[in-house]
Write a protein that holds these residues in place. Structure first.
Motif, short mmCIF file in Angstrom:
data_model
loop_
_atom_site.label_atom_id
_atom_site.label_comp_id
_atom_site.label_asym_id
_atom_site.label_seq_id
_atom_site.Cartn_x
_atom_site.Cartn_y
_atom_site.Cartn_z
N GLY A 11 0.90 -1.52 -0.04
CA GLY A 11 0.20 -0.23 -0.26
C GLY A 11 1.29 1.16 0.10
N ALA A 12 1.82 1.21 1.16
CA ALA A 12 2.65 2.66 0.32
C ALA A 12 3.65 2.72 -0.40
N ALA A 13 3.53 1.75 -1.74
CA ALA A 13 3.67 2.39 -3.55
C ALA A 13 3.21 1.90 -4.18
N ALA A 14 1.95 2.03 -3.93
CA ALA A 14 0.75 1.75 -4.21
C ALA A 14 0.02 2.57 -5.94
N THR A 15 1.03 3.81 -5.94
CA THR A 15 1.63 4.94 -7.39
C THR A 15 2.35 3.85 -7.68
N ALA A 16 3.55 3.58 -7.22
CA ALA A 16 4.48 3.65 -8.07
C ALA A 16 4.06 1.99 -8.56
N TYR A 17 3.59 1.08 -8.13
CA TYR A 17 3.21 -0.69 -8.12
C TYR A 17 2.51 -0.25 -9.67
N VAL A 62 -16.07 -8.21 -14.39
CA VAL A 62 -14.97 -8.92 -13.64
C VAL A 62 -15.51 -8.29 -12.60
N VAL A 63 -15.07 -8.80 -11.32
CA VAL A 63 -15.26 -7.86 -10.19
C VAL A 63 -13.51 -8.18 -9.81
N ALA A 64 -13.55 -7.14 -8.61
CA ALA A 64 -12.23 -6.80 -8.16
C ALA A 64 -12.70 -7.11 -6.95
N VAL A 65 -11.81 -7.67 -6.88
CA VAL A 65 -11.49 -7.55 -4.08
C VAL A 65 -10.07 -7.67 -4.20
N GLU A 66 -9.40 -6.72 -3.55
CA GLU A 66 -8.73 -6.05 -2.67
C GLU A 66 -8.53 -5.27 -1.40
N PRO A 67 -8.34 -6.48 -0.51
CA PRO A 67 -7.70 -5.94 1.13
C PRO A 67 -6.62 -3.97 1.42
N ASP A 68 -5.81 -3.88 0.16
CA ASP A 68 -5.19 -3.07 1.12
C ASP A 68 -6.35 -1.40 0.82
N PRO A 69 -6.70 -0.64 1.05
CA PRO A 69 -7.20 0.43 0.60
C PRO A 69 -5.84 1.74 -0.15
N ALA A 70 -5.08 1.42 -0.24
CA ALA A 70 -4.15 2.48 -0.83
C ALA A 70 -4.61 1.82 -2.80
N MET A 71 -3.91 0.41 -2.79
CA MET A 71 -4.26 -0.56 -3.43
C MET A 71 -5.19 -0.08 -4.44
N LEU A 72 -6.77 -0.44 -3.24
CA LEU A 72 -7.48 -0.32 -4.18
C LEU A 72 -7.93 0.58 -4.94
N THR A 73 -7.47 2.12 -3.93
CA THR A 73 -8.09 3.67 -4.29
C THR A 73 -7.47 3.37 -6.15
N GLU A 74 -6.08 2.89 -6.78
CA GLU A 74 -5.30 3.29 -7.31
C GLU A 74 -6.53 2.49 -8.33
N THR A 81 -15.15 1.89 -14.49
CA THR A 81 -15.89 1.09 -15.12
C THR A 81 -15.34 -0.36 -13.87
N VAL A 82 -15.19 -0.91 -13.38
CA VAL A 82 -15.02 -1.59 -12.46
C VAL A 82 -15.56 -1.95 -11.39
N ARG A 83 -16.32 -2.91 -11.19
CA ARG A 83 -16.71 -2.96 -10.07
C ARG A 83 -15.78 -3.79 -8.75
N ALA A 84 -15.68 -2.81 -8.01
CA ALA A 84 -13.81 -3.10 -6.50
C ALA A 84 -14.54 -3.18 -5.54
N LEU A 85 -13.93 -3.85 -5.35
CA LEU A 85 -14.58 -4.68 -3.31
C LEU A 85 -13.42 -4.33 -2.65
N PRO A 86 -13.51 -3.69 -1.59
CA PRO A 86 -12.46 -3.56 0.07
C PRO A 86 -13.24 -5.62 -0.03
N GLY A 87 -12.04 -6.74 0.52
CA GLY A 87 -12.04 -7.56 1.06
C GLY A 87 -10.56 -8.24 0.94
N SER A 88 -10.91 -9.73 1.23
CA SER A 88 -9.67 -10.98 0.73
C SER A 88 -10.04 -11.91 0.05
N ALA A 89 -9.07 -12.26 0.05
CA ALA A 89 -9.19 -13.82 -0.06
C ALA A 89 -9.47 -14.65 0.79
#
Length: 256
Positions: A11-17, A62-74, A81-89
């Motif tokens: 998350g700390a490097a989300a923009t660079a990622y 496609v629906v996307a699920v990602e736990p890190d808030p900074a990564m999800l923001t990017e 247009t992608v449905r992107a949700l907070p969550g984990s495996a």
């Protein structure tokens, strides 16, 4: 090193990622989805949306699920247009049997598969596909193999090169999760890929590896300086753009 520390470092490097990590070979995504019974795909541990973007290009639902808030923001910024949700495996915010495939791009090794296996099986329709995809550097190429030695395991670690990926993933499902009770036999394939880089942008890419992100600043600067010096001396990488030789490796299993 603690897996949780590494897992939570991105998350700390989300923009660079988002800027520097590669997409995935289209042929690899096609192969991963080939046996899927329908078009609904979950990108699990979606990060900044690298795999989601490839799926969108294919016209996938496609629906996307990602736990890190900074990564999800990017991800949401790049793919509005992608449905992107907070969550984990381990806790997927989707109903039972709601997707035909679960894909994970450079993420499956971070999952607690002893828990996530049941969750993934829950959200998959009968006959659905679980597939992990990894972008790996082709260390059969001399200069890539030399770069691996110069960089150290924090910058180029397990699953980051072709040879280490083959060794690390061959028995991942069975050894770590007992997924054979819910899924069929694993299948594995590799597909040619590449990423246009300069010496500076390759250094920036390697700086987004988890091992680098948790490294002490002085040690990280020294490691990146050593990599930059190596790239500046190699004829393949010293001047202008070059193609970083890669493959997208895929490991897939089908829901029973």
């Amino acid at each position: 090193m603690d897996d949780e520390l590494l897992r939570s470092s991105f998350g700390a490097a989300a923009t660079a990622y988002a800027e520097h990590r590669p997409d995935y070979a289209q042929a690899a995504v096609r192969w991963a989805l080939e046996p899927a019974p329908g078009p609904r795909v979950l990108d699990l541990g979606a990060g900044t949306g690298k795999l989601s973007a490839t799926l969108v290009e294919r016209g996938t639902d496609v629906v996307a699920v990602e736990p890190d808030p900074a990564m999800l923001t990017e991800l949401r910024r790049a793919l509005p247009t992608v449905r992107a949700l907070p969550g984990s495996a381990e806790s997927i915010p989707l109903p039972d049997a709601s997707v035909d495939a679960v894909l994970a791009g450079n993420a499956l090794h971070w999952f607690d598969l002893a828990v996530a296996g049941a969750e993934i099986a829950r959200v998959l329709a009968p006959g659905g596909i679980l597939a992990g995809l990894w972008n790996v550097m082709d260390d059969r190429i001399d200069w890539v193999s030399a770069l691996e030695r110069v960089s150290g395991s924090a910058a180029i670690g397990p699953r980051d090169t072709l040879s280490s990926w083959r060794a690390a993933t061959a028995d991942m499902f069975v050894a770590r999760a007992g997924l054979d009770t819910r899924f069929g036999s694993p299948e594995q394939a590799e597909f040619p890929h590449g990423q246009r880089r300069t010496a500076d942008s390759l250094v920036a890419t390697l700086a987004t590896r988890a091992g680098m992100l948790v490294m002490a600043e002085k040690e990280r600067d020294a490691t990146l300086g050593r990599i930059r010096a190596f790239l500046g001396k190699r004829s393949e990488t010293a001047e202008g753009e070059f193609t970083l030789p890669m493959l997208t490796g895929v490991l897939r299993v089908q829901r029973r």
